[in-house]
Design a protein around this motif. Structure first.
Motif, PDB file in Angstrom:
ATOM      1  N   ASP A  72       0.795  -1.237   0.000  1.00 47.20           N
ATOM      2  CA  ASP A  72       0.000   0.000   0.000  1.00 47.20           C
ATOM      3  C   ASP A  72       0.826   1.285   0.000  1.00 47.20           C
ATOM      4  O   ASP A  72       0.312   2.336   0.355  1.00 47.20           O
ATOM      5  CB  ASP A  72      -0.951  -0.006   1.200  1.00 47.20           C
ATOM      6  N   ALA A  73       2.080   1.211  -0.412  1.00 45.95           N
ATOM      7  CA  ALA A  73       2.899   2.435  -0.409  1.00 45.95           C
ATOM      8  C   ALA A  73       3.228   2.865  -1.839  1.00 45.95           C
ATOM      9  O   ALA A  73       3.242   2.033  -2.754  1.00 45.95           O
ATOM     10  CB  ALA A  73       4.183   2.183   0.364  1.00 45.95           C
ATOM     11  N   PRO A  74       3.491   4.150  -2.040  1.00 42.78           N
ATOM     12  CA  PRO A  74       3.881   4.599  -3.391  1.00 42.78           C
ATOM     13  C   PRO A  74       5.197   3.935  -3.831  1.00 42.78           C
ATOM     14  O   PRO A  74       6.036   3.614  -2.991  1.00 42.78           O
ATOM     15  CB  PRO A  74       4.079   6.107  -3.217  1.00 42.78           C
ATOM     16  N   ILE A  75       5.328   3.751  -5.131  1.00 45.22           N
ATOM     17  CA  ILE A  75       6.574   3.169  -5.671  1.00 45.22           C
ATOM     18  C   ILE A  75       7.520   4.327  -5.965  1.00 45.22           C
ATOM     19  O   ILE A  75       7.228   5.154  -6.824  1.00 45.22           O
ATOM     20  CB  ILE A  75       6.291   2.356  -6.949  1.00 45.22           C
ATOM     21  N   ASN A  76       8.613   4.362  -5.260  1.00 49.69           N
ATOM     22  CA  ASN A  76       9.529   5.500  -5.383  1.00 49.69           C
ATOM     23  C   ASN A  76      10.129   5.576  -6.786  1.00 49.69           C
ATOM     24  O   ASN A  76      10.016   6.589  -7.463  1.00 49.69           O
ATOM     25  CB  ASN A  76      10.612   5.391  -4.318  1.00 49.69           C
ATOM     26  N   ASN A  77      10.776   4.504  -7.212  1.00 45.92           N
ATOM     27  CA  ASN A  77      11.370   4.486  -8.555  1.00 45.92           C
ATOM     28  C   ASN A  77      10.923   3.210  -9.261  1.00 45.92           C
ATOM     29  O   ASN A  77      11.430   2.122  -8.983  1.00 45.92           O
ATOM     30  CB  ASN A  77      12.895   4.558  -8.450  1.00 45.92           C
ATOM     31  N   LEU A  78       9.967   3.359 -10.145  1.00 47.85           N
ATOM     32  CA  LEU A  78       9.364   2.188 -10.798  1.00 47.85           C
ATOM     33  C   LEU A  78      10.366   1.475 -11.697  1.00 47.85           C
ATOM     34  O   LEU A  78      10.490   0.248 -11.657  1.00 47.85           O
ATOM     35  CB  LEU A  78       8.137   2.634 -11.604  1.00 47.85           C
ATOM     36  N   VAL A  79      11.112   2.238 -12.504  1.00 42.36           N
ATOM     37  CA  VAL A  79      12.049   1.620 -13.446  1.00 42.36           C
ATOM     38  C   VAL A  79      13.116   0.837 -12.685  1.00 42.36           C
ATOM     39  O   VAL A  79      13.440  -0.302 -13.029  1.00 42.36           O
ATOM     40  CB  VAL A  79      12.685   2.696 -14.358  1.00 42.36           C
TER      41      VAL A  79
END
Lengths: 367, 223
Positions: A139-146
């Motif tokens: 449930d947390a934002p993805i800091n760096n998707l790539v």
């Protein structure tokens, strides 16, 4: 002996038709077709003219194509968002560059296992499972998707192209199709849009190994996956508190790195806001002139893996001349493509020797 | 009278709290609209402008209290002071300015009418003795405007000179629209479409990727 498929690759990569190539080198168009399908072999002089016109060294045409590289999700965009010429261009560029990466990787030790699952679930469940498989919090934002994808051995390639209606495509490559690849083809897309496109392609990779069914439905499923993957429903219910305002969405954009418009749609799909409230938000968005230019810039995440292996093999700054010689490709093509990735070449020598401790100097074979 | 403050100086002085005020009014207007939307069942009910404005101020006040400090309680720890005004009026003090927050229509400043307190306020006379250091404050008017159905449209700021019972008596030193950069705290993306990218110093290597030992020295053909 040359391989006609290589002529087709180079021709399509620079965006020439068979007729245009034939006219420019003074042969009949059917001859180009025959060369490309391997029915005839061009003479030395014609080959030189082809090589000169296409800007590729003759040695390029003398190496066989050894990689199985399907069209992947490019097929979905066959007639809608992308012209045939552009589709061929990005496809051939990707294929050639994938061969280069594949060649690099023969000299590289990579102990990371392949983690991306192939699932037959609903987009929502698949997104939850994929988050878990990639080691992400539920449930947390993805800091760096790539970076997250690369750490899980999903190859993210960036092309130095500027496609207007398509940001990325994806495919499973190699023997038994076990290598997931995402190709970024729009160098000018803002960071939030690119992240959405990458998550969308991830949805295709996870859900659509076999391209069956209505294309619109497949795209809808990939979008549903992307929404749930980037902003899981449970988190969205906590953070999208009605009545939702544009200013709140602006703050959420900064946190979740999703565009305001994607967040509005997410709120609508989750029924946090009604279609009428969605309409109100859209009025205001247009009124503030945010439809095309949203506030809060999300930085573009450039893939690192390819830059890193190029630096391991060819030093910092990267010796593009040697790569061009080893791959039989034009140096401009190699340079521009590698520079579409995150590389250390812009650092000074001192910085790179201090900070880039993992880089091993490649010792070239003496002629 | 001292020199009248310039609008750009006021905007810069108030830059830290303008986004909070805007967000409060935006949320308030959305709450008001939501209230009337929920009343509607199948047929459209007109929005009561008085109730809608009251609700907007009510919810904006909650937001302003959350973010700042309410002088009613006699505490003094926030960045700005929100004063009590009957009928849920919004009135706050920040730096060397006081501002009453009014609803506006067609970008016009409301007429004080028979209200002595409003008339004195417009004439830059001190009326609220419970604000500390009130003598050094300039009186300002912050105006919010909605557009149909009931969406916050704009915020403007004015420095009053005088105001009485008639429209002609209302005179401002100046009256300016608050630019978007002061409302949202950010500018829209760059117009040329270029997006910020990973900086060299932010590059992070993948840990498990190394050169194969057995072939550390020779590469002559990649493809």
């Amino acid at each position: 002996m040359i391989y006609g498929e290589r002529v087709k690759q180079a021709r399509e990569l620079i965006g020439l038709t068979q007729v245009a190539l034939a006219e420019s080198i003074g042969v009949h168009p059917s001859e180009i077709g025959q060369i490309e399908t391997g029915r005839i072999t061009p003479g030395e002089e014609v080959l030189q003219r082809i090589a000169f016109r296409l800007g590729f060294p003759i040695s390029f045409f003398k190496q066989p194509v050894s990689i199985e590289f399907p069209l992947g999700s490019l097929l979905y965009r066959a007639r809608t968002a992308i012209s045939k010429r552009d589709r061929c261009k990005v496809y051939q560029h990707s294929q050639i560059f994938y061969e280069v990466i594949n060649g690099f990787e023969k000299h590289i030790q990579n102990d990371t296992p392949y983690c991306l699952p192939r699932l037959d679930d609903t987009p929502k469940d698949a997104a939850i499972l994929t988050r878990s498989a990639l080691g992400l919090s539920p449930d947390a934002p993805i800091n760096n998707l790539v970076s997250t994808l690369e750490k899980n051995r999903i190859l993210v390639m960036a092309l130095p192209t500027n496609m207007e209606n398509i940001d990325a495509f994806s495919l499973w490559v190699g023997d038994e199709k076990k290598r997931p690849v995402i190709v970024l083809v729009n160098n000018f897309a803002p960071g939030d849009r690119l992240r959405w496109s990458i998550a969308h392609e991830l949805g295709h990779l996870v859900l659509h190994q076999v391209m069956q069914g209505d294309i619109a439905n497949l795209e809808k499923e990939a979008n549903a996956f992307a929404g749930e993957f980037l902003m899981p429903g449970d988190a969205a219910f906590k953070e999208l508190v009605p009545p939702v305002t544009l200013t709140e969405l602006m703050h959420l954009k900064e946190r979740w790195k999703m565009s305001i418009q994607a967040l509005m749609l997410r709120a609508l799909r989750l029924e946090v806001i009604s279609s009428r409230q969605y309409k109100y938000l859209m009025y205001q968005l247009i009124n503030r002139d945010w439809k095309k230019r949203e506030p809060v810039d999300i930085p573009v995440e450039k893939p690192r893996f390819i830059g890193q292996i190029a630096e391991i093999l060819y030093g910092v700054p990267i010796d593009y001349k040697s790569i061009a010689a080893h791959t039989n490709l034009p140096i401009q093509l190699i340079r521009s493509t590698i520079q579409a990735h995150a590389i250390r070449s812009t650092l000074s020598k001192k910085e790179s020797s201090d900070g880039g401790s993992k880089i091993i100097n490649f010792i070239k074979k003496e002629d | 009278m001292e020199n009248v403050p310039r609008p750009d100086a006021v905007l810069n002085d108030w830059a830290p709290i303008l986004p909070i005020i805007h967000e409060g009014l935006e949320k308030g207007a959305a709450q008001a609209l939501n209230f009337f939307d929920q009343l509607e069942e199948g047929h459209r009910r007109p929005i009561d402008p008085h109730l809608a404005a009251y609700l907007t101020r009510f919810y904006a006040r909650i937001k302003l209290r959350e973010e700042g400090h309410n002088v009613e309680n006699g505490e003094n720890c926030g960045e700005y002071k929100l004063n009590y005004v009957p009928n849920c009026g919004l009135y706050l003090a920040y730096k060397q300015y006081k501002a009453k927050i009014f609803k506006s229509k067609n970008s016009e400043v409301p007429i004080p009418g028979n209200s002595i307190s409003k008339q004195r306020y417009y004439e830059q006379m001190d009326f609220f003795p419970n604000l500390e250091g009130t003598n050094n404050y300039w009186n300002l008017i912050l105006l919010w405007e909605v557009k149909p159905p009931y969406l916050l449209d704009s915020l403007s700021i004015a420095c009053p000179q005088s105001g009485g019972r008639t429209k002609n008596s209302v005179i401002m030193h100046w009256h300016v629209l608050v630019p978007p950069a002061y409302l949202y705290g950010v500018e829209p993306s760059s117009p040329d479409g270029s997006a910020p990218t990973t900086q060299a110093q932010d590059i992070e290597d993948l840990e498990k990727v190394t050169l194969k030992k057995e072939i550390e020295v020779e590469i002559d053909n990649i493809i």
